[in-house]
Write an enzyme that holds these catalytic residues in place. Structure first.
Site, PDB file in Angstrom:
ATOM      1  N   GLU A   1      -1.374  76.275  75.220  1.00 52.53           N
ATOM      2  CA  GLU A   1      -2.171  75.381  74.372  1.00 52.53           C
ATOM      3  C   GLU A   1      -1.564  73.987  74.259  1.00 52.53           C
ATOM      4  O   GLU A   1      -0.691  73.748  73.419  1.00 52.53           O
ATOM      5  CB  GLU A   1      -2.323  75.995  72.962  1.00 52.53           C
ATOM      6  CG  GLU A   1      -3.138  75.095  72.027  1.00 52.53           C
ATOM      7  CD  GLU A   1      -3.345  75.673  70.621  1.00 52.53           C
ATOM      8  OE1 GLU A   1      -2.749  76.710  70.306  1.00 52.53           O
ATOM      9  OE2 GLU A   1      -4.100  75.059  69.855  1.00 52.53           O
TER      10      GLU A   1
ATOM     11  N   LYS B   1      -5.735  76.959  76.543  1.00 57.27           N
ATOM     12  CA  LYS B   1      -6.401  76.636  75.270  1.00 57.27           C
ATOM     13  C   LYS B   1      -6.302  75.139  75.028  1.00 57.27           C
ATOM     14  O   LYS B   1      -5.339  74.651  74.428  1.00 57.27           O
ATOM     15  CB  LYS B   1      -5.748  77.434  74.124  1.00 57.27           C
ATOM     16  CG  LYS B   1      -6.321  77.097  72.743  1.00 57.27           C
ATOM     17  CD  LYS B   1      -5.968  78.149  71.709  1.00 57.27           C
ATOM     18  CE  LYS B   1      -6.387  77.714  70.326  1.00 57.27           C
ATOM     19  NZ  LYS B   1      -6.346  78.789  69.342  1.00 57.27           N
TER      20      LYS B   1
END
Ligand code: 13P
Length: 340
Positions: free
Chosen positions: A177, A219
Protein backbone atom coordinates in the site's frame (compact mmCIF):
# COMPACT_ATOMS: atom_id res chain seq x y z
CA UNK A 1 7.63 -19.80 -0.40
CA UNK A 2 4.61 -21.75 -1.63
CA UNK A 3 3.67 -19.96 -4.84
CA UNK A 4 0.44 -21.80 -5.40
CA UNK A 5 -0.80 -21.03 -1.87
CA UNK A 6 0.03 -17.34 -2.36
CA UNK A 7 -1.76 -17.26 -5.71
CA UNK A 8 -4.84 -19.00 -4.34
CA UNK A 9 -5.07 -16.56 -1.43
CA UNK A 10 -4.54 -13.52 -3.64
CA UNK A 11 -7.23 -14.67 -6.09
CA UNK A 12 -9.70 -15.25 -3.24
CA UNK A 13 -9.06 -11.71 -1.98
CA UNK A 14 -10.12 -10.20 -5.30
CA UNK A 15 -12.94 -12.61 -6.19
CA UNK A 16 -15.68 -11.27 -8.45
CA UNK A 17 -18.23 -9.02 -6.76
CA UNK A 18 -16.24 -8.89 -3.51
CA UNK A 19 -13.67 -6.72 -1.80
CA UNK A 20 -11.77 -6.22 1.43
CA UNK A 21 -12.88 -4.59 4.68
CA UNK A 22 -10.04 -2.61 6.26
CA UNK A 23 -10.82 -2.87 9.99
CA UNK A 24 -7.20 -2.59 11.11
CA UNK A 25 -7.34 0.81 12.78
CA UNK A 26 -4.52 1.13 15.29
CA UNK A 27 -5.41 2.03 18.88
CA UNK A 28 -4.85 5.72 18.11
CA UNK A 29 -6.99 5.71 14.95
CA UNK A 30 -9.92 3.76 16.41
CA UNK A 31 -9.95 6.20 19.33
CA UNK A 32 -10.40 9.03 16.80
CA UNK A 33 -13.28 7.14 15.14
CA UNK A 34 -14.94 6.46 18.51
CA UNK A 35 -14.45 10.10 19.55
CA UNK A 36 -16.72 11.03 16.61
CA UNK A 37 -19.59 9.10 18.25
CA UNK A 38 -18.48 10.11 21.78
CA UNK A 39 -17.59 6.57 22.77
CA UNK A 40 -14.70 5.71 25.05
CA UNK A 41 -12.20 3.40 23.34
CA UNK A 42 -12.01 0.45 25.74
CA UNK A 43 -10.86 -3.01 24.67
CA UNK A 44 -14.43 -4.31 25.05
CA UNK A 45 -15.89 -1.45 22.96
CA UNK A 46 -13.38 -2.18 20.20
CA UNK A 47 -14.22 -5.91 20.38
CA UNK A 48 -17.97 -5.25 20.24
CA UNK A 49 -17.63 -2.93 17.25
CA UNK A 50 -15.52 -5.43 15.32
CA UNK A 51 -18.03 -8.16 16.19
CA UNK A 52 -20.81 -5.96 14.79
CA UNK A 53 -18.97 -5.73 11.46
CA UNK A 54 -17.82 -9.35 11.18
CA UNK A 55 -21.16 -10.94 12.15
CA UNK A 56 -23.27 -8.77 9.83
CA UNK A 57 -25.75 -11.10 8.11
CA UNK A 58 -25.03 -11.43 4.40
CA UNK A 59 -21.72 -9.51 4.47
CA UNK A 60 -19.72 -12.54 3.32
CA UNK A 61 -21.46 -12.27 -0.05
CA UNK A 62 -19.51 -9.05 -0.71
CA UNK A 63 -16.50 -9.25 1.62
CA UNK A 64 -13.56 -11.46 0.60
CA UNK A 65 -11.13 -10.53 3.35
CA UNK A 66 -10.80 -8.46 6.50
CA UNK A 67 -7.66 -6.64 7.63
CA UNK A 68 -7.32 -6.94 11.40
CA UNK A 69 -5.18 -5.17 13.96
CA UNK A 70 -2.95 -7.22 16.31
CA UNK A 71 -5.38 -6.81 19.21
CA UNK A 72 -8.37 -7.91 17.10
CA UNK A 73 -6.63 -11.02 15.76
CA UNK A 74 -6.34 -12.14 19.39
CA UNK A 75 -9.98 -11.36 20.27
CA UNK A 76 -13.08 -13.56 20.09
CA UNK A 77 -16.80 -13.26 19.38
CA UNK A 78 -18.92 -13.04 22.52
CA UNK A 79 -19.54 -16.79 22.36
CA UNK A 80 -15.82 -17.47 22.37
CA UNK A 81 -14.86 -18.10 18.72
CA UNK A 82 -11.60 -16.38 17.72
CA UNK A 83 -12.42 -13.74 15.09
CA UNK A 84 -10.01 -15.32 12.60
CA UNK A 85 -11.76 -18.71 12.88
CA UNK A 86 -15.17 -17.07 12.62
CA UNK A 87 -14.23 -15.25 9.41
CA UNK A 88 -12.59 -18.32 7.91
CA UNK A 89 -15.78 -20.35 8.38
CA UNK A 90 -17.65 -17.69 6.40
CA UNK A 91 -15.11 -17.99 3.56
CA UNK A 92 -13.55 -14.63 4.44
CA UNK A 93 -9.74 -14.48 4.48
CA UNK A 94 -8.32 -12.97 7.69
CA UNK A 95 -5.44 -10.52 7.26
CA UNK A 96 -3.22 -8.46 9.56
CA UNK A 97 -1.71 -4.98 9.55
CA UNK A 98 1.97 -5.43 10.29
CA UNK A 99 3.54 -2.01 9.84
CA UNK A 100 4.33 0.09 12.91
CA UNK A 101 3.19 3.36 11.38
CA UNK A 102 4.63 6.24 9.36
CA UNK A 103 7.33 8.09 11.34
CA UNK A 104 9.22 11.31 10.60
CA UNK A 105 11.98 10.72 8.02
CA UNK A 106 15.13 12.38 9.42
CA UNK A 107 16.52 15.10 7.17
CA UNK A 108 13.29 15.36 5.15
CA UNK A 109 10.87 17.76 6.84
CA UNK A 110 7.18 16.81 6.54
CA UNK A 111 7.96 13.41 5.02
CA UNK A 112 7.63 9.98 6.60
CA UNK A 113 9.07 6.50 6.44
CA UNK A 114 6.99 3.53 7.53
CA UNK A 115 8.64 1.44 10.24
CA UNK A 116 8.15 -2.15 11.39
CA UNK A 117 10.71 -4.38 9.64
CA UNK A 118 12.65 -5.40 12.76
CA UNK A 119 11.32 -8.71 14.07
CA UNK A 120 8.80 -8.92 11.23
CA UNK A 121 9.85 -12.45 10.20
CA UNK A 122 9.01 -13.77 13.67
CA UNK A 123 5.75 -11.79 13.90
CA UNK A 124 4.61 -13.12 10.52
CA UNK A 125 5.25 -16.71 11.62
CA UNK A 126 3.04 -16.12 14.66
CA UNK A 127 0.33 -14.39 12.62
CA UNK A 128 0.21 -17.33 10.20
CA UNK A 129 -0.37 -19.65 13.17
CA UNK A 130 -3.17 -17.37 14.38
CA UNK A 131 -4.86 -17.71 10.97
CA UNK A 132 -3.74 -14.63 9.00
CA UNK A 133 -3.17 -15.36 5.30
CA UNK A 134 -2.45 -11.84 4.10
CA UNK A 135 -0.84 -8.72 5.55
CA UNK A 136 -0.84 -4.98 5.00
CA UNK A 137 1.90 -2.34 5.10
CA UNK A 138 1.02 1.28 4.41
CA UNK A 139 3.54 3.81 3.10
CA UNK A 140 2.44 7.44 3.15
CA UNK A 141 3.39 9.99 0.50
CA UNK A 142 2.18 13.54 1.12
CA UNK A 143 1.88 16.17 -1.61
CA UNK A 144 2.86 19.70 -0.62
CA UNK A 145 5.29 22.51 -1.22
CA UNK A 146 8.47 20.83 -2.50
CA UNK A 147 7.34 17.35 -1.44
CA UNK A 148 7.40 14.47 -1.98
CA UNK A 149 11.14 14.07 -2.54
CA UNK A 150 12.31 11.21 -4.75
CA UNK A 151 14.35 10.06 -1.75
CA UNK A 152 11.25 9.61 0.43
CA UNK A 153 9.44 7.77 -2.37
CA UNK A 154 12.41 5.43 -2.88
CA UNK A 155 12.93 4.81 0.85
CA UNK A 156 9.27 3.87 1.26
CA UNK A 157 9.28 1.71 -1.88
CA UNK A 158 12.33 -0.13 -0.54
CA UNK A 159 10.65 -0.79 2.83
CA UNK A 160 7.48 -2.01 1.08
CA UNK A 161 9.52 -4.49 -0.94
CA UNK A 162 11.43 -5.72 2.14
CA UNK A 163 8.08 -6.30 3.84
CA UNK A 164 6.62 -8.05 0.77
CA UNK A 165 9.57 -10.46 0.62
CA UNK A 166 9.21 -11.43 4.29
CA UNK A 167 5.45 -11.98 3.82
CA UNK A 168 5.90 -14.25 0.81
CA UNK A 169 8.59 -16.25 2.63
CA UNK A 170 5.92 -16.89 5.32
CA UNK A 171 3.22 -17.78 2.71
CA UNK A 172 1.33 -14.61 3.57
CA UNK A 173 0.09 -12.46 0.68
CA UNK A 174 1.42 -8.90 1.01
CA UNK A 175 -0.95 -6.02 0.39
CA UNK A 176 1.48 -3.39 -0.85
CA UNK A 177 0.00 0.00 0.00
CA UNK A 178 1.72 3.14 -1.20
CA UNK A 179 -0.81 5.86 -0.31
CA UNK A 180 -0.50 9.26 -1.96
CA UNK A 181 -2.63 11.39 0.36
CA UNK A 182 -5.55 13.47 -0.93
CA UNK A 183 -5.27 15.98 1.94
CA UNK A 184 -3.87 19.00 0.07
CA UNK A 185 -5.14 21.59 -2.42
CA UNK A 186 -3.30 19.97 -5.35
CA UNK A 187 -4.79 19.25 -8.79
CA UNK A 188 -5.62 15.81 -10.18
CA UNK A 189 -2.69 16.25 -12.60
CA UNK A 190 -0.29 16.65 -9.70
CA UNK A 191 -1.77 13.56 -8.06
CA UNK A 192 -1.28 11.62 -11.30
CA UNK A 193 2.35 12.71 -11.52
CA UNK A 194 3.16 11.75 -7.91
CA UNK A 195 1.19 8.48 -8.10
CA UNK A 196 3.05 7.61 -11.31
CA UNK A 197 6.47 8.24 -9.73
CA UNK A 198 5.45 6.28 -6.66
CA UNK A 199 4.15 3.23 -8.55
CA UNK A 200 7.24 3.23 -10.81
CA UNK A 201 9.52 3.20 -7.73
CA UNK A 202 7.42 0.54 -5.96
CA UNK A 203 7.49 -1.92 -8.89
CA UNK A 204 11.18 -1.29 -9.49
CA UNK A 205 11.86 -2.28 -5.86
CA UNK A 206 9.40 -5.21 -5.91
CA UNK A 207 11.21 -6.61 -8.94
CA UNK A 208 14.66 -5.93 -7.45
CA UNK A 209 13.57 -7.81 -4.31
CA UNK A 210 12.33 -10.76 -6.44
CA UNK A 211 8.75 -10.46 -5.29
CA UNK A 212 6.36 -12.98 -6.83
CA UNK A 213 3.92 -10.54 -8.42
CA UNK A 214 1.21 -13.19 -8.88
CA UNK A 215 1.15 -13.56 -5.09
CA UNK A 216 0.59 -9.96 -4.02
CA UNK A 217 -2.18 -7.33 -4.05
CA UNK A 218 -1.59 -3.63 -4.70
CA UNK A 219 -3.52 -1.13 -2.57
CA UNK A 220 -3.16 2.30 -4.15
CA UNK A 221 -4.91 5.63 -3.86
CA UNK A 222 -7.14 6.71 -6.71
CA UNK A 223 -5.85 9.54 -8.91
CA UNK A 224 -7.98 12.34 -7.53
CA UNK A 225 -7.88 16.09 -6.79
CA UNK A 226 -6.77 17.19 -3.33
CA UNK A 227 -9.65 17.65 -0.89
CA UNK A 228 -8.95 21.35 -0.57
CA UNK A 229 -8.77 21.97 -4.32
CA UNK A 230 -11.53 24.38 -5.34
CA UNK A 231 -11.96 22.96 -8.85
CA UNK A 232 -12.01 19.21 -8.26
CA UNK A 233 -12.10 16.72 -11.13
CA UNK A 234 -15.38 14.85 -11.58
CA UNK A 235 -15.97 11.14 -11.05
CA UNK A 236 -15.47 10.14 -14.69
CA UNK A 237 -12.16 12.04 -14.80
CA UNK A 238 -11.01 10.30 -11.61
CA UNK A 239 -11.90 6.89 -13.08
CA UNK A 240 -10.10 7.55 -16.37
CA UNK A 241 -6.96 9.06 -14.80
CA UNK A 242 -6.71 6.23 -12.27
CA UNK A 243 -7.09 3.43 -14.84
CA UNK A 244 -4.66 5.16 -17.23
CA UNK A 245 -2.03 5.45 -14.49
CA UNK A 246 -2.44 1.89 -13.28
CA UNK A 247 -2.19 0.53 -16.84
CA UNK A 248 1.13 2.33 -17.24
CA UNK A 249 2.76 1.12 -14.04
CA UNK A 250 1.14 -2.07 -12.73
CA UNK A 251 2.22 -5.29 -14.47
CA UNK A 252 -0.62 -7.58 -15.54
CA UNK A 253 0.96 -10.40 -13.47
CA UNK A 254 -0.49 -8.69 -10.37
CA UNK A 255 -3.86 -10.42 -9.81
CA UNK A 256 -5.66 -7.56 -8.14
CA UNK A 257 -5.74 -3.94 -7.14
CA UNK A 258 -7.78 -3.03 -4.04
CA UNK A 259 -8.19 0.69 -3.46
CA UNK A 260 -8.09 2.59 -0.19
CA UNK A 261 -10.78 5.23 0.24
CA UNK A 262 -8.46 7.85 1.73
CA UNK A 263 -11.11 10.33 2.88
CA UNK A 264 -13.62 10.03 0.02
CA UNK A 265 -17.26 9.83 1.06
CA UNK A 266 -18.87 6.40 0.96
CA UNK A 267 -20.90 7.26 -2.15
CA UNK A 268 -17.90 8.76 -3.99
CA UNK A 269 -15.77 5.70 -3.30
CA UNK A 270 -18.52 3.39 -4.64
CA UNK A 271 -19.08 5.52 -7.72
CA UNK A 272 -15.39 5.81 -8.60
CA UNK A 273 -14.84 2.06 -8.32
CA UNK A 274 -17.86 1.30 -10.47
CA UNK A 275 -16.89 3.77 -13.20
CA UNK A 276 -13.39 2.26 -13.34
CA UNK A 277 -14.76 -1.25 -13.72
CA UNK A 278 -16.95 -0.01 -16.56
CA UNK A 279 -13.76 0.96 -18.42
CA UNK A 280 -12.81 -2.74 -18.73
CA UNK A 281 -11.69 -5.22 -19.78
CA UNK A 282 -8.75 -4.60 -17.43
CA UNK A 283 -5.63 -6.75 -16.88
CA UNK A 284 -6.25 -7.10 -13.11
CA UNK A 285 -9.29 -7.29 -10.82
CA UNK A 286 -10.16 -3.85 -9.47
CA UNK A 287 -11.84 -3.81 -6.08
CA UNK A 288 -12.10 -2.06 -2.74
CA UNK A 289 -10.13 -2.32 0.49
CA UNK A 290 -11.95 0.51 2.20
CA UNK A 291 -11.81 1.54 5.82
CA UNK A 292 -13.77 4.74 6.33
CA UNK A 293 -15.89 4.44 3.16
CA UNK A 294 -17.17 1.03 4.31
CA UNK A 295 -17.51 1.80 7.99
CA UNK A 296 -18.53 5.43 8.50
CA UNK A 297 -22.26 4.87 8.03
CA UNK A 298 -22.23 1.74 10.21
CA UNK A 299 -20.29 3.46 12.99
CA UNK A 300 -22.77 6.34 13.03
CA UNK A 301 -25.85 4.08 12.94
CA UNK A 302 -24.45 2.00 15.83
CA UNK A 303 -23.49 5.04 17.87
CA UNK A 304 -21.77 2.83 20.44
CA UNK A 305 -25.13 1.71 21.88
CA UNK A 306 -26.53 -1.81 22.24
CA UNK A 307 -29.83 -0.66 20.75
CA UNK A 308 -27.96 0.57 17.64
CA UNK A 309 -26.29 -2.79 16.93
CA UNK A 310 -28.83 -3.98 14.32
CA UNK A 311 -28.91 -0.57 12.61
CA UNK A 312 -25.11 -0.59 12.43
CA UNK A 313 -25.14 -4.03 10.79
CA UNK A 314 -27.82 -2.92 8.35
CA UNK A 315 -25.77 0.10 7.29
CA UNK A 316 -22.65 -2.01 6.89
CA UNK A 317 -24.49 -4.68 4.84
CA UNK A 318 -25.89 -2.00 2.57
CA UNK A 319 -22.56 -0.34 1.86
CA UNK A 320 -20.82 -3.71 1.39
CA UNK A 321 -23.48 -4.64 -1.17
CA UNK A 322 -23.15 -1.33 -3.04
CA UNK A 323 -19.38 -1.77 -3.24
CA UNK A 324 -19.87 -5.38 -4.36
CA UNK A 325 -21.94 -3.97 -7.23
CA UNK A 326 -19.23 -1.38 -7.93
CA UNK A 327 -16.71 -4.21 -8.29
CA UNK A 328 -18.63 -5.44 -11.34
CA UNK A 329 -19.30 -1.93 -12.67
CA UNK A 330 -23.01 -2.17 -11.91
CA UNK A 331 -23.39 0.43 -9.14
CA UNK A 332 -25.41 3.51 -10.03
CA UNK A 333 -26.28 6.69 -8.14
CA UNK A 334 -29.92 5.58 -8.35
CA UNK A 335 -29.18 2.42 -6.34
CA UNK A 336 -27.67 4.72 -3.75
CA UNK A 337 -31.08 6.31 -3.23
CA UNK A 338 -33.07 3.08 -3.55
CA UNK A 339 -30.98 1.32 -0.95
CA UNK A 340 -31.14 4.23 1.49
P1 13P B 1 -9.37 4.21 4.23
O1 13P B 1 -10.21 3.47 3.21
O2 13P B 1 -10.18 4.80 5.36
O3 13P B 1 -8.39 5.14 3.60
O4 13P B 1 -8.49 3.10 4.96
C1 13P B 1 -7.95 2.08 4.22
C2 13P B 1 -6.69 1.61 4.84
O5 13P B 1 -6.55 0.47 5.16
C3 13P B 1 -5.60 2.59 5.00
O6 13P B 1 -4.42 1.93 5.33
Amino acid sequence: MNRSELETTAKAMVAKGKGILAADESSGTIKKRFDSIRLESTEEARRTYRELLFTTPGAAEYISGVILYDETLRQKTKDGTPFADYLKKLGIVPGIKVDAGAKALPGFPNETITEGLDGLRERLAEYYKLGARFAKWRAVIDIGDGIPSQFAIDANAHALARYAGLCQEANIVPIVEPEVLMDGAHSIERCEEVTSNTLAAVFEQLNAHRIYLEGMILKPNMVISGKKNTNRANAQQVAEATVRTLKRYVPSAVPGIAFLSGGQSAAEASEHLSLMNKLGPLPWALTFSYGRALQDEALKAWGGKAEGFAAGQKAFARRARLNGLAQTGSYTAKQEQDAA
